[in-house]
Design an enzyme around this catalytic site. Structure first.
Site, PDB file in Angstrom:
ATOM      1  N   HIS A   7       0.845  -1.187   0.000  1.00  0.00           N
ATOM      2  CA  HIS A   7       0.000   0.000   0.000  1.00  0.00           C
ATOM      3  C   HIS A   7       0.886   1.244   0.000  1.00  0.00           C
ATOM      4  O   HIS A   7       2.110   1.145  -0.111  1.00  0.00           O
ATOM      5  CB  HIS A   7      -0.980  -0.028   1.184  1.00  0.00           C
ATOM      6  CG  HIS A   7      -0.326  -0.200   2.508  1.00  0.00           C
ATOM      7  ND1 HIS A   7       0.045   0.860   3.292  1.00  0.00           N
ATOM      8  CD2 HIS A   7       0.053  -1.320   3.181  1.00  0.00           C
ATOM      9  CE1 HIS A   7       0.615   0.412   4.407  1.00  0.00           C
ATOM     10  NE2 HIS A   7       0.632  -0.904   4.359  1.00  0.00           N
ATOM     11  N   ALA A   8       0.298   2.412   0.102  1.00  0.00           N
ATOM     12  CA  ALA A   8       1.005   3.673  -0.118  1.00  0.00           C
ATOM     13  C   ALA A   8       2.244   3.879   0.752  1.00  0.00           C
ATOM     14  O   ALA A   8       3.285   4.284   0.244  1.00  0.00           O
ATOM     15  CB  ALA A   8       0.040   4.844   0.066  1.00  0.00           C
TER      16      ALA A   8
END
Length: 85
Positions: free
Chosen positions: A15-16
């Site tokens: 994820h980010a």
């Protein structure tokens, strides 16, 4: 070229936050850093490419480091994967 495989252990996958950390580390080196997954491959220096792989927990990826400074880039990039994912 040097390569390692890694099984994603983070509940949210790539994820980010961890993707950003990987990009930041990979950009420190001239060597190319490529992440290969079942769904394709991505340049680890480009956040959107990396996140577009859709890598989830339990997925196995291969990370390839190739270039003049691969001896330094390889352990640095591998360490980020182990600490973040």
């Amino acid at each position: 070229m040097k390569a390692f495989t890694y099984v994603i252990t983070d509940k949210a996958g790539v994820h980010a936050r961890p993707a950003g950390m990987i990009v930041k580390e990979a950009q420190k080196f001239d060597s190319s850093v490529t992440v290969k997954a079942d769904k394709g491959c991505a340049d680890a220096k480009k956040l959107m490419q990396l996140m577009s792989l859709g890598v989830r927990r339990g997925d196995e990826i291969t990370v390839e480091v190739d270039g003049a400074d691969e001896a330094d880039a390889y352990p640095a990039v591998e360490k980020v994967f182990q600490e973040c994912l």
